[in-house]
Design a protein around this motif. Structure first.
Motif, PDB file in Angstrom:
ATOM      1  N   ASN A  22       0.845  -1.192   0.000  1.00  0.00           N
ATOM      2  CA  ASN A  22       0.000   0.000   0.000  1.00  0.00           C
ATOM      3  C   ASN A  22       0.882   1.244   0.000  1.00  0.00           C
ATOM      4  N   ASN A  23       0.774   2.078  -1.068  1.00  0.00           N
ATOM      5  CA  ASN A  23       1.495   3.367  -1.137  1.00  0.00           C
ATOM      6  C   ASN A  23       2.989   3.206  -0.849  1.00  0.00           C
ATOM      7  N   ASN A  24       3.654   2.365  -1.690  1.00  0.00           N
ATOM      8  CA  ASN A  24       5.093   2.141  -1.542  1.00  0.00           C
ATOM      9  C   ASN A  24       5.474   1.549  -0.194  1.00  0.00           C
ATOM     10  N   MET A  25       4.525   0.922   0.465  1.00  0.00           N
ATOM     11  CA  MET A  25       4.788   0.230   1.723  1.00  0.00           C
ATOM     12  C   MET A  25       4.386  -1.227   1.564  1.00  0.00           C
ATOM     13  N   VAL A  26       5.183  -2.113   2.141  1.00  0.00           N
ATOM     14  CA  VAL A  26       4.862  -3.526   2.129  1.00  0.00           C
ATOM     15  C   VAL A  26       4.690  -3.985   3.574  1.00  0.00           C
ATOM     16  N   GLY A  27       3.573  -4.684   3.833  1.00  0.00           N
ATOM     17  CA  GLY A  27       3.283  -5.126   5.185  1.00  0.00           C
ATOM     18  C   GLY A  27       3.199  -6.632   5.267  1.00  0.00           C
ATOM     19  N   ILE A  28       3.712  -7.170   6.368  1.00  0.00           N
ATOM     20  CA  ILE A  28       3.621  -8.611   6.610  1.00  0.00           C
ATOM     21  C   ILE A  28       2.999  -8.797   7.985  1.00  0.00           C
ATOM     22  N   SER A  29       1.899  -9.537   8.050  1.00  0.00           N
ATOM     23  CA  SER A  29       1.116  -9.682   9.273  1.00  0.00           C
ATOM     24  C   SER A  29       1.230 -11.103   9.807  1.00  0.00           C
ATOM     25  N   ILE A  30       1.383 -11.227  11.120  1.00  0.00           N
ATOM     26  CA  ILE A  30       1.380 -12.515  11.808  1.00  0.00           C
ATOM     27  C   ILE A  30       0.180 -12.503  12.751  1.00  0.00           C
ATOM     28  N   LYS A  31      -0.815 -13.315  12.423  1.00  0.00           N
ATOM     29  CA  LYS A  31      -2.064 -13.343  13.189  1.00  0.00           C
ATOM     30  C   LYS A  31      -2.184 -14.693  13.890  1.00  0.00           C
ATOM     31  N   ASP A  32      -2.543 -14.630  15.181  1.00  0.00           N
ATOM     32  CA  ASP A  32      -2.717 -15.879  15.925  1.00  0.00           C
ATOM     33  C   ASP A  32      -4.043 -15.851  16.668  1.00  0.00           C
ATOM     34  N   THR A  33      -4.431 -17.031  17.178  1.00  0.00           N
ATOM     35  CA  THR A  33      -5.655 -17.161  17.983  1.00  0.00           C
ATOM     36  C   THR A  33      -5.280 -17.543  19.405  1.00  0.00           C
ATOM     37  N   GLY A  34      -4.201 -16.900  19.886  1.00  0.00           N
ATOM     38  CA  GLY A  34      -3.657 -17.258  21.187  1.00  0.00           C
ATOM     39  C   GLY A  34      -4.334 -16.570  22.347  1.00  0.00           C
ATOM     40  N   ILE A  35      -3.573 -16.455  23.455  1.00  0.00           N
ATOM     41  CA  ILE A  35      -4.131 -15.956  24.712  1.00  0.00           C
ATOM     42  C   ILE A  35      -4.400 -14.458  24.668  1.00  0.00           C
ATOM     43  N   GLY A  36      -3.762 -13.757  23.746  1.00  0.00           N
ATOM     44  CA  GLY A  36      -4.027 -12.329  23.594  1.00  0.00           C
ATOM     45  C   GLY A  36      -3.494 -11.490  24.747  1.00  0.00           C
ATOM     46  N   LEU A  37      -3.764 -10.180  24.656  1.00  0.00           N
ATOM     47  CA  LEU A  37      -3.256  -9.216  25.638  1.00  0.00           C
ATOM     48  C   LEU A  37      -4.336  -8.211  25.988  1.00  0.00           C
ATOM     49  N   ASP A  38      -4.247  -7.682  27.206  1.00  0.00           N
ATOM     50  CA  ASP A  38      -5.067  -6.525  27.544  1.00  0.00           C
ATOM     51  C   ASP A  38      -4.491  -5.280  26.871  1.00  0.00           C
ATOM     52  N   LYS A  39      -5.337  -4.279  26.666  1.00  0.00           N
ATOM     53  CA  LYS A  39      -4.866  -3.033  26.050  1.00  0.00           C
ATOM     54  C   LYS A  39      -3.774  -2.369  26.881  1.00  0.00           C
ATOM     55  N   SER A  40      -3.855  -2.501  28.205  1.00  0.00           N
ATOM     56  CA  SER A  40      -2.854  -1.893  29.091  1.00  0.00           C
ATOM     57  C   SER A  40      -1.495  -2.562  28.973  1.00  0.00           C
ATOM     58  N   GLU A  41      -1.452  -3.794  28.451  1.00  0.00           N
ATOM     59  CA  GLU A  41      -0.195  -4.533  28.358  1.00  0.00           C
ATOM     60  C   GLU A  41       0.545  -4.264  27.052  1.00  0.00           C
ATOM     61  N   ILE A  42      -0.194  -3.829  26.033  1.00  0.00           N
ATOM     62  CA  ILE A  42       0.413  -3.665  24.701  1.00  0.00           C
ATOM     63  C   ILE A  42       1.610  -2.701  24.704  1.00  0.00           C
ATOM     64  N   PRO A  43       1.547  -1.518  25.377  1.00  0.00           N
ATOM     65  CA  PRO A  43       2.715  -0.620  25.332  1.00  0.00           C
ATOM     66  C   PRO A  43       3.976  -1.200  25.961  1.00  0.00           C
ATOM     67  N   CYS A  44       3.860  -2.269  26.748  1.00  0.00           N
ATOM     68  CA  CYS A  44       5.015  -2.795  27.486  1.00  0.00           C
ATOM     69  C   CYS A  44       5.628  -4.034  26.851  1.00  0.00           C
ATOM     70  N   ILE A  45       5.027  -4.556  25.808  1.00  0.00           N
ATOM     71  CA  ILE A  45       5.452  -5.881  25.326  1.00  0.00           C
ATOM     72  C   ILE A  45       6.850  -5.853  24.716  1.00  0.00           C
ATOM     73  N   PHE A  46       7.336  -4.667  24.310  1.00  0.00           N
ATOM     74  CA  PHE A  46       8.671  -4.596  23.722  1.00  0.00           C
ATOM     75  C   PHE A  46       9.743  -4.285  24.761  1.00  0.00           C
ATOM     76  N   ASP A  47       9.345  -4.158  26.031  1.00  0.00           N
ATOM     77  CA  ASP A  47      10.323  -3.960  27.104  1.00  0.00           C
ATOM     78  C   ASP A  47      11.039  -5.269  27.391  1.00  0.00           C
ATOM     79  N   ARG A  48      12.275  -5.152  27.803  1.00  0.00           N
ATOM     80  CA  ARG A  48      13.081  -6.343  28.060  1.00  0.00           C
ATOM     81  C   ARG A  48      12.552  -7.115  29.275  1.00  0.00           C
ATOM     82  N   PHE A  49      12.495  -8.418  29.126  1.00  0.00           N
ATOM     83  CA  PHE A  49      12.053  -9.357  30.161  1.00  0.00           C
ATOM     84  C   PHE A  49      10.573  -9.196  30.517  1.00  0.00           C
ATOM     85  N   TYR A  50       9.867  -8.350  29.743  1.00  0.00           N
ATOM     86  CA  TYR A  50       8.447  -8.196  30.067  1.00  0.00           C
ATOM     87  C   TYR A  50       7.678  -9.414  29.559  1.00  0.00           C
ATOM     88  N   ARG A  51       6.837  -9.938  30.438  1.00  0.00           N
ATOM     89  CA  ARG A  51       5.929 -11.034  30.074  1.00  0.00           C
ATOM     90  C   ARG A  51       4.619 -10.792  30.795  1.00  0.00           C
TER      91      ARG A  51
END
Length: 471
Positions: A394-423
């Motif tokens: 889309n508009n000189n951008m290429v996207g690759i999506s990984i979709k799962d049906t796993g346990i998921g996350l709360d909205k409050s957890e999403i900003p922290c998932i890229f922090d080290r050792f965060y689980r």
């Protein structure tokens, strides 16, 4: 010496020099102008006298004699003196207002006209002397003079007035300059007090306030406020890094302690079993299980140490070399690797032809590692259902999506998932992992100037979409 004192002294010195220069210029201008006018009148009147002179030769028994007589018109100019000196007989003809006084003549012969100032009866007199000629010979001198005492007194008073005026103005400038400097530098004093308050309280969020923002002080205040803002941001970064470091050390110690404890326990058990000389089948079976546990935990520690080493290099500003690469072969290689992996859920992927002739600026090894991290993470947290890989442009951008049906996350957890050792709390202890995979993925994304979008719902699943810019 304070800045106020320096400013007042500098202003006073500049003013004093200007007054001295102005006073000297005024004095010399008036002096030259007045005396030039006087000399002009003297020369003019002497010229008139010289024109009115009559010459007469007289033959005596001794020698020739030249009689010189003048018209009385000029003797007669108020405040101006005239005198004619006859070099033949030494006779002196002078205006009546000279009385018994005589104007001095410099030498017996005068070849050119000149001006001279002499003192008569303790009064300064300006004299103009011009030669008289008869048949080409100098026969006498005509002199016009004027009393200049009133002019000299005027210039004497003028000098004193300039001295007093200069000193008075300089003293006034020193006093007023100090007062004005204090008023002018008041914003600086206020700024110093604000900065002292910030230093004493440590409140980097506070700023220096100044009303007139368009002058030099306002520019300085703006620069200081920008500097305080930069210090505040850097301090927050350092504080954030310090907190992360403490958390990193605690989490790393926790993650390393578990496999080390397992390895140590199994090793001690093996030591105890194998020190016995009689080993049965049950002891041998337990030993084999201990060895498997040791290998598994050692492999886990190896992965953890490799991840920690990678992140340490990224903290030292490791730069990934980027070049133009074709995207489709990398994705095909990743799909082949995932196809042979042991899986508990379905593995799906869309038609890969959409990536034909798509090129990105990147590093093939790191892009491959990035995709495997997200796919491995999806399988790890998906206990049932599927993991799907899809592609879009889309508009000189290429996207690759990984979709799962796993346990998921709360909205409050999403900003922290890229922090080290965060689980996520609900996954701790249930699913193996170190919490470093997504931190590594975020570093690779940033180095490739890419972006990632995360959508997730608890107990429903998650979708990670990575966007690369096409070349």
């Amino acid at each position: 010496m304070t800045l106020k004192t320096k400013l007042s002294l500098v202003h006073s010195l500049i003013l004093m020099v200007m007054l001295i220069v102005f006073g000297m210029a005024l004095y010399f201008f008036l002096h030259q102008y007045i005396y030039k006018d006087i000399k002009k009148n003297l020369a003019y009147e002497a010229g008139l006298v010289r024109k009115s002179i009559s010459y007469e030769l007289e033959i005596s028994r001794r020698d020739w004699n030249l009689l010189i007589s003048i018209d009385e018109r000029a003797s007669l100019q108020k405040g101006m003196f005239f005198q004619i000196t006859n070099f033949f007989n030494g006779a002196i003809i002078k205006s009546s207002n000279l009385g018994y006084l005589e104007l001095p003549v410099e030498g017996k012969k005068v070849t050119t006209a000149y001006f001279d100032t002499v003192s008569l009866l303790e009064s300064p007199v300006l004299i103009y002397s011009a030669p008289l000629t008869f048949n080409g010979d100098i026969v006498g001198v005509v002199q016009s003079a004027v009393n200049v005492s009133q002019f000299e007194n005027f210039f004497k008073i003028l000098r004193y007035a300039l001295y007093i005026l200069t000193l008075s103005v300089v003293l006034l400038a020193v006093v007023s300059g100090r007062v004005l400097s204090k008023v002018t530098l008041k914003p600086l004093q206020s700024m110093i007090e604000d900065l002292e308050k910030i230093r004493n309280t440590g409140e980097l969020k506070n700023r220096v306030f100044y009303k007139r923002s368009k002058d030099e002080v306002g520019t300085l205040v703006t620069a200081i406020n920008f500097m305080l803002e930069s210090i505040e941001i850097n301090f927050e970064k350092i504080n954030y890094m310090y907190i992360n470091q403490q958390r990193f050390v605690a989490d790393a110690s926790h993650e390393l302690r578990t496999p080390l404890t397992s390895i140590l326990g199994n090793a001690q058990l093996l030591q105890k079993v194998w020190l016995n000389k009689s080993i049965g089948d049950s002891e041998l079976e337990d030993s084999i299980e201990c060895i498997h546990d040791i290998v598994d935990e050692a492999e886990r520690m190896r992965k953890l140490v490799n991840d920690l080493l990678f992140l340490a290099r990224s903290d030292s500003r490791l730069k990934i070399e980027l070049q133009e690469i074709e995207f489709k072969p990398i994705v095909e290689k990743v799909i082949r690797q995932v196809d042979v992996m042991p899986k508990k859920v379905k593995w799906l992927h869309n038609d890969i032809s959409v990536l034909n002739n798509v090129y990105i600026l990147g590093n093939s090894d790191y892009v491959q590692q990035l995709l495997l991290i997200f796919i491995d993470n999806a399988f790890k947290y998906t206990l049932e259902g599927s993991v799907e890989l899809s592609f879009t442009t889309n508009n000189n951008m290429v996207g690759i999506s990984i979709k799962d049906t796993g346990i998921g996350l709360d909205k409050s957890e999403i900003p922290c998932i890229f922090d080290r050792f965060y689980r996520a709390d609900h996954s701790r202890g249930k699913i193996e992992g170190t919490g470093l995979g997504l931190s590594i993925a975020k570093f690779i994304i940033d180095e490739h100037h890419a972006s990632v979008e995360v959508t997730s719902s608890k107990d429903i699943g998650s979708t990670f979409t990575i966007w690369f810019r096409e070349c």
